[in-house]
Design a protein around this motif. Structure first.
Motif, PDB file in Angstrom:
ATOM      1  N   ARG A 504       0.757  -1.255  -0.096  1.00 17.87           N
ATOM      2  CA  ARG A 504      -0.038  -0.114   0.063  1.00 17.87           C
ATOM      3  C   ARG A 504       1.014   1.200  -0.108  1.00 17.87           C
ATOM      4  NH1 ARG A 504      -1.811   3.315   3.754  1.00 17.87           N
ATOM      5  NH2 ARG A 504      -3.768   4.536   3.363  1.00 17.87           N
ATOM      6  N   SER A 506       1.478   5.253   0.208  1.00 16.13           N
ATOM      7  CA  SER A 506       0.661   6.439   0.797  1.00 16.13           C
ATOM      8  C   SER A 506       1.664   7.712   0.588  1.00 16.13           C
ATOM      9  CB  SER A 506       0.216   6.044   2.341  1.00 16.13           C
ATOM     10  OG  SER A 506       1.417   5.985   2.863  1.00 16.13           O
ATOM     11  N   LYS A 508      -2.200   8.377  -1.117  1.00 15.60           N
ATOM     12  CA  LYS A 508      -2.583   8.107  -2.605  1.00 15.60           C
ATOM     13  C   LYS A 508      -2.807   9.408  -3.416  1.00 15.60           C
ATOM     14  CE  LYS A 508      -3.139   3.817  -2.828  1.00 15.60           C
ATOM     15  NZ  LYS A 508      -2.540   3.277  -4.202  1.00 15.60           N
ATOM     16  N   ASN A 509      -2.455   9.495  -4.442  1.00 17.80           N
ATOM     17  CA  ASN A 509      -2.750  10.435  -5.406  1.00 17.80           C
ATOM     18  C   ASN A 509      -2.616  11.929  -4.810  1.00 17.80           C
ATOM     19  OD1 ASN A 509      -3.479   8.361  -7.226  1.00 17.80           O
ATOM     20  ND2 ASN A 509      -5.601   8.550  -6.363  1.00 17.80           N
ATOM     21  N   LEU A 520       6.859   9.809  -0.013  1.00 17.30           N
ATOM     22  CA  LEU A 520       5.766   8.592  -0.392  1.00 17.30           C
ATOM     23  C   LEU A 520       6.509   7.718   0.484  1.00 17.30           C
ATOM     24  CD1 LEU A 520       5.592   8.635  -4.311  1.00 17.30           C
ATOM     25  CD2 LEU A 520       4.023   9.425  -2.712  1.00 17.30           C
ATOM     26  N   CYS A 522       5.950   3.188   1.175  1.00 15.07           N
ATOM     27  CA  CYS A 522       5.357   2.111   0.822  1.00 15.07           C
ATOM     28  C   CYS A 522       5.306   0.967   2.036  1.00 15.07           C
ATOM     29  CB  CYS A 522       6.242   1.384  -0.424  1.00 15.07           C
ATOM     30  SG  CYS A 522       5.850  -0.003  -1.121  1.00 15.07           S
ATOM     31  N   ASP A 588       1.928  -1.482  -6.013  1.00 17.12           N
ATOM     32  CA  ASP A 588       0.927  -0.569  -5.954  1.00 17.12           C
ATOM     33  C   ASP A 588       1.313   0.699  -6.266  1.00 17.12           C
ATOM     34  OD1 ASP A 588      -1.723   0.421  -4.984  1.00 17.12           O
ATOM     35  OD2 ASP A 588      -0.941   1.064  -3.217  1.00 17.12           O
ATOM     36  N   THR A 590       0.531   5.190  -7.172  1.00 21.85           N
ATOM     37  CA  THR A 590      -0.078   6.444  -6.749  1.00 21.85           C
ATOM     38  C   THR A 590       0.131   7.480  -7.789  1.00 21.85           C
ATOM     39  OG1 THR A 590      -0.187   8.065  -5.007  1.00 21.85           O
ATOM     40  CG2 THR A 590       1.961   7.080  -5.534  1.00 21.85           C
ATOM     41  N   GLN A 591      -0.777   8.070  -8.214  1.00 17.05           N
ATOM     42  CA  GLN A 591      -0.621   9.355  -9.279  1.00 17.05           C
ATOM     43  C   GLN A 591      -0.331  10.514  -8.466  1.00 17.05           C
ATOM     44  OE1 GLN A 591      -1.488   9.189 -12.789  1.00 17.05           O
ATOM     45  NE2 GLN A 591      -0.483  11.326 -12.596  1.00 17.05           N
TER      46      GLN A 591
END
Length: 1195
Positions: A504, A506, A508-509, A520, A522, A588, A590-591
């Protein structure tokens, strides 16, 4: 079946299977370099039974008859030592490995014995040519092991410079298109280098003489390379993949230029280069498309010469299909394929066991050039089949083993192998086997004893079982059964199912502004059995980052964390965190959206032009991922500040047009700024100009006020209209005024500036005032009246003092009568008290007049005056003041202050100590504040513990006596002394001192506290008797009987001790004293260093913290270099109060507590003299505190 598999079967089941030989290793081309110790020609093979080896050389049997050859056991490899002549070993060798089933044959192995290259010994005749003629210097290098490198140099090993006129060909000859006098030299040397042989050889030097000529004839080009005898065309054959070199050189004057082109086509772009000033055309990695005709053209202004090269591209043989080894069962059919390509087309020949296939006919077999078909294979078909493809450029060989055997299945996978996978993934359980004839494979779970069925199970031809979409129920033991006509075999496999790895990322986006920092994280979760193999990696838009980020440190990767500093728009994209374990992987994403200020708006356009408005329209720029919240429209047109842009209006971000309100008489230009959550864009390009016509003013001046420095004067001021508010040319101001409430006409005056001076008949009288703006086109709106007052004058009467009430020795209360309003002549600001000390009641001495000032704002009739000197007489006056200034003073009022408590004594010293006595001396307080009645001396024991002794009191009733002798003290005990001065009003603050009594047998000396501190200030000796002689001894603590470190005798003469310091640096005793002090300082520093390193304490601060003043911890004397902090250690036990009969410090009053408004001090003329400093006494202790004395010296 691949050869590798056959070798594996051979190693594992050698006792069970008979297998034909297979060549596993062989040499290629072997060169006998002269610097090698030996030359090894390799040939290794496997087979069952073990193969034997034979060799051929140049097609004939080769026997190891030369005693120098060293052979290897169980191998065909042999060595030829580099001893003696070995040139007869040169040739092409082939190795044969054979057993009773067949013969394997190697490819040809060429053994090259190079000769040492040498130029022939020859005499080279000198060459002589005329200036401008062409010439060729031949090299003719000797043959040797390629590659060959040729250099032309002089005898000094300096390269002969080559250019458009001078060129060295591929064969090494040196060409001159036309010679010049500078070409004359006698040491043209050709060097041939053979790097693989580590050899360079030199041709004999050549001499070239160029004779100068007065008539050099120019001529058109003539080709020297290719030579004339080859004609205008020549053919070149080049192998595919190699590099094509075409060269062309022409003589002529001027020097010809060479150009290249391909007839009927273009030169291959990207692979062709022109070298050596265009004389060489180089084409790399030649393909069949490069064949054809190439033309070189040499030209000067007199003509051209050409030559065509016909390029032929050929290729050595290469396999397109190679025969494959296979294992067959008796009675089966088979086929061997062999196909090759090349230019010219290769010819294919088949061999069996190294011999032509014609010598091994089998009934039913069909042999074609490209294949052999077998029908009803029998054990005697077992053999090694060789396919050989050859053309003029080489020969290639491929071998295939044909084994005809019948055997029950042999499983190669280890029995009981353990496998693991994760939930949802596929599991692969292996069961590799060998069987002839073919076998059938089946899998089953051990506890179920029936074949696996269902779409999730798949068995491959090699025996591997694939279980798709595994679940936890798939864990367990499995059996693999392999069965053919001869028999069957089985192995087991164990499968374990692990939990899948989860990731996951984080946040997110995230949306992050440009130049900010992106972080970021992970978060991963995996099976405990896979934790050791877990590896995380980051990528952006599919491209992986380096392990630790970028070299510049902007992107940092720390395991599960990715940090990007100073984010740019290029950092926007999809970021992926990937986890890999031994069994699975997960990812995973993220944008990341990077926000930036918008691009400036574009294409500004003006429309709907009116006198007071215009429509502005624009196009929005890129918002960079953050919606535009609003637009700011700015204008430029202020005549007073040209070039300055001001905000005009704001528009919601969804709109790109607005009607702008405009002012008259302005030449406008507009620009637009876009805003989003990140910030403002750069301004747009300005719009076209728009000019509005003039008009009368729309508004009147604001902030109308009065300023006056003289009585009855009224200087009227206002804020002038700004340039944008004037609306037209010729701006003026019409000012009207009249007394407030009076039935008179308005007085009027017109001015161009923004101030007007008016004189009025009355002081501080109210007036109605109006100011109206006018220009050449008319007047502004009707003005509003404001009330202004004419100038003030000083108050002309003084208050009457009613009385002064004494509160205490430093504080009094003053009361007075207020003055009438009509006598203020302005706005009353307050009252001012002036006071000064006239004399001291202690000694009756008069004081010079020093006026103190305290002001009280507002209408009041009393005030408190603090910080007075006790026991003194004062004079006091009161006056009123307004904005103009102060009025007359009242008659002085005389009052006296009572006695107060004294300040602390100026110093306290222990001038002599013995084992049970101590003599103390002190100085008078700076301020007695009354008649001194005596002193209160207190003392107590303070040894090196937290406990302190009982406080002892001594009342000294003889104030004139500045010393006291204490007796009945304990020996070798430390005491703290407190001394207060007293009046009839009580005792003041104490001054403290510490000292220790001596032990038995010690002599009385001046007090030394905690060792000698040579950094403290000293004081002159207090002389009690003229002519007395004093001995000063310095001693350190705990040095035992070693009391005296040094002695010095100081002779005192009366109280003229100041003479000791006159020209003291020239006194011999002083020089000796300073030397002794320096020596003592060095010793003490050494002792301190040793004690600190051993953990010993050396801190006066600790002693003072242990025994503080029971009432207050005094401020330390700045004389001493000891540090202090705010920590205070608690004391055990209780203390009797040291405040016996002591009154509160009355001098602690502050002007701030009693005065109001402006607390600044003024002289008698009312000028500022600085903030009142009477509060200095409040909460302060002006003493030496508990300072430690070094000598019995006077302060």
């Amino acid at each position: 079946m691949p050869i590798i598999l056959i070798i594996y079967i051979l190693n594992k089941f050698s006792s069970a299977l008979k297998i034909v030989p297979t060549i596993t290793k062989q040499s290629k081309v072997q060169v006998a370099f002269p610097f090698d110790e030996y030359f090894q020609i390799e040939c290794e093979a496997k087979g069952n039974p073990e193969p034997t080896f034979t060799w051929t050389k140049d097609g004939n049997p080769f026997y190891f008859t030369d005693h120098r050859i060293i052979t290897s056991n169980n191998s065909g490899t042999f060595r030829i030592p580099n001893e003696g002549h070995i040139s007869h070993f040169q040739g092409k060798y082939r190795c044969f490995a054979s057993n009773k089933l067949g013969i394997a044959m190697s490819e040809e192995i060429e053994f090259v014995v190079p000769s040492v290259p040498k130029f022939p010994k020859e005499k080279i005749d000198p060459l002589e040519v005329e200036e401008g003629d062409p010439i060729v210097l031949p090299c003719n290098p000797p043959k040797g092991l390629p590659p060959l490198h040729i250099y032309w140099m002089n005898i000094e090993l300096e390269h002969i410079e080559q250019d458009e006129r001078v060129y060295m060909s591929q064969k090494g000859d040196l060409y001159f298109a036309n010679v010049e006098e500078k070409d004359s030299r006698n040491d043209y040397c050709c060097f041939a280098a053979f790097p693989r042989l580590r050899t360079i050889v030199q041709k004999m030097p050549m001499k070239l003489t160029v004779n100068s000529s007065n008539s050099i004839k120019q001529r058109k080009p003539k080709l020297l390379l290719p030579p004339t005898e080859s004609g205008s065309e020549s053919s070149i054959t080049i192998l595919k993949g190699e590099t094509l070199l075409l060269e062309c050189f022409a003589e002529g004057l001027p020097t010809p230029q060479v150009d290249w082109n391909k007839i009927g086509g273009d030169l291959p772009k990207g692979r062709e280069t022109k070298e050596n000033y265009g004389k060489t055309l180089k084409i790399e990695n030649v393909s069949y498309q490069d064949k054809g005709n190439y033309r070189c053209t040499a030209s000067n202004f007199l003509g051209t010469a050409t030559h065509d090269f016909h390029v032929i591209v050929e290729e050595p043989p290469r396999w397109t299909k190679k025969p494959q080894s296979a294992v067959y069962s008796t009675g089966s059919n088979g086929i061997l394929l062999c196909e090759a390509e090349g230019e010219p087309q290769p010819t294919i020949k088949w061999r069996v066991n190294g011999s032509p296939i014609d010598n091994h006919p089998f009934a039913g077999d069909v042999v074609f050039p490209k294949e052999i078909s077998f029908t009803n294979l029998q054990p005697n078909h077992t053999a090694v089949y060789q396919c050989e493809a050859s053309n003029v450029h080489g020969t290639i060989l491929a071998s295939a083993n044909v084994d005809v055997v019948d055997v029950r299945p042999l499983i190669q996978t280890i029995d009981g192998e353990n496998y693991a996978t994760v939930v949802g993934y596929s599991a692969f359980l292996h069961c590799e086997f060998f069987a002839s004839p073919e076998a059938v494979v089946s899998w089953q779970k051990v506890e179920e004893a029936k074949p696996l069925e269902g779409r999730r199970y798949h068995v491959y031809d090699n025996g591997t079982l694939q279980i798709n979409r595994t679940t936890e129920e798939d864990a367990g033991s499995y059996s693999c059964w392999v069965e053919n006509a001869i028999g069957k075999t089985a192995v087991t496999a164990n499968l374990d199912i692990r939990n899948a790895t989860k990731l996951r990322v984080s946040p997110k986006n995230p949306r992050i502004p440009k130049l900010h920092t992106l972080e970021l994280h992970c978060e991963s979760k995996c099976d405990l059995h896979l934790k050791h193999s877990l590896k995380l990696s980051w990528s952006k838009d599919g491209e992986a980052f380096e392990i630790n980020g970028t070299e510049d440190g902007r992107i940092i990767i720390d395991g599960a964390n990715l940090t990007i500093s100073n984010v740019t728009l290029e950092d926007q994209g999809i970021y992926c965190c990937s986890a890999h374990t031994a069994l699975d992987s997960a990812a995973d994403i993220t944008q990341v959206t990077v926000l930036d200020v918008p691009d400036p708006p574009e294409n500004l356009h003006l429309s709907e032009r009116q006198n007071r408005s215009v429509r502005l329209t624009w196009e929005a720029g890129d918002d960079h991922n953050s919606n535009i919240s609003e637009y700011i429209v700015e204008f430029e047109g202020n005549k007073e500040e040209p070039g300055r842009w001001e905000e005009l209006t704001r528009v919601q971000g969804r709109k790109t047009t607005v009607i702008l309100p405009l002012a008259p008489f302005v030449r406008y230009q507009f620009r637009v700024i876009a805003m989003n959550e990140v910030g403002r864009s750069q301004p747009s390009q300005p719009s076209d100009h728009h000019e509005t016509p003039p008009a009368a003013p729309d508004r009147n001046p604001q902030n109308i006020r009065v300023q006056a420095s003289q009585p009855k004067e009224m200087i009227i001021k206002w804020e002038p209209l700004k340039s944008m508010e004037q609306n037209g040319p010729g701006l003026e101001y019409r000012v009207t005024w009249k007394p407030q409430g009076a039935p008179v006409e308005w007085e009027e005056e017109t001015v161009t500036n923004h101030t007007l001076r008016v004189m009025t008949p009355a002081v501080y009288a109210p007036y109605d005032v109006q100011v109206q703006a006018i220009n050449q086109l008319g007047s502004g709106p009707a003005p509003q009246s404001v009330t202004l007052y004419s100038g003030e004058d000083y108050p002309d009467t003084a208050p009457v003092i009613h009385g002064v009430d004494v509160i205490n020795s430093t504080l009094v209360k003053v009361t007075w009568s207020t003055i009438p309003k009509d006598r203020v002549h302005g706005r009353l600001k307050g009252y001012q008290i002036n006071w000064w000390k006239t004399k001291s009641l202690l000694d009756g001495r008069t004081h010079p007049k020093e006026v103190n000032v305290l002001r009280f704002s507002g209408q009041r009739n009393s005030g408190m005056v603090p910080s007075l000197d006790a026991f003194s007489e004062f004079h006091l006056t009161v006056l009123a003041y307004n904005s103009k200034g102060a009025g007359p003073e009242s008659e002085p009022y005389i009052f006296q202050t009572p006695e107060g408590v004294p300040e602390q004594p100026t110093f306290l010293k222990v001038i002599k100590v013995d084992k049970d006595t101590a003599t103390l001396s002190w100085g008078l307080p700076k301020k007695l504040n009354g008649n001194l009645t005596g002193y209160l001396l207190q003392y107590q024991i303070i040894n090196d513990t937290d406990e302190i002794g009982e406080l002892n009191d001594i009342n000294i009733t003889t104030p004139s006596k500045p010393s006291w002798h204490l007796s009945n003290l304990n020996a070798t005990t430390k005491y703290k002394f407190y001394l207060r001065a007293c009046t009839s009003q009580g005792c003041g603050k104490p001054i403290t001192e510490e000292s220790s009594t001596l032990g038995e047998g010690s002599k009385g000396i001046g007090k030394i506290s905690e060792g000698v501190n040579l950094t403290q200030k000293t004081h002159p000796i207090e002389v009690f008797e003229p002519g007395a002689e004093h001995i000063v001894r310095l001693m350190t603590k705990n040095w035992g009987d070693n009391d005296s470190i040094f002695q010095d005798v100081i002779e005192t003469r009366g109280r003229e001790y100041a003479g000791l310091y006159d020209d003291i640096s020239t006194q011999g005793w002083f020089i000796g004293l300073m030397c002794a002090i320096a020596l003592l300082t060095l010793v003490l520093l050494t002792v301190c260093f040793v004690k600190r390193n051993r953990g010993g304490k050396y801190s006066v601060k600790e002693k003072e913290d242990l025994h503080p003043d029971p009432e207050i911890q005094s401020v330390k004397d700045e004389t001493f270099g000891e540090y202090s902090d705010s920590d205070e250690k608690p004391l055990k036990g209780s203390l009797r109060s040291l405040n016996r009969d002591m009154q509160p410090t009355e001098s602690a009053d502050s002007l701030v507590e009693y005065g109001e408004g402006d607390h600044a001090l003024f002289n008698e003329d009312g000028s500022f003299i600085g903030a009142y400093a009477g509060s200095k006494e409040k909460g302060s202790v002006e003493s030496n505190g508990s300072s430690t004395a070094t000598f019995p010296l006077r302060a």
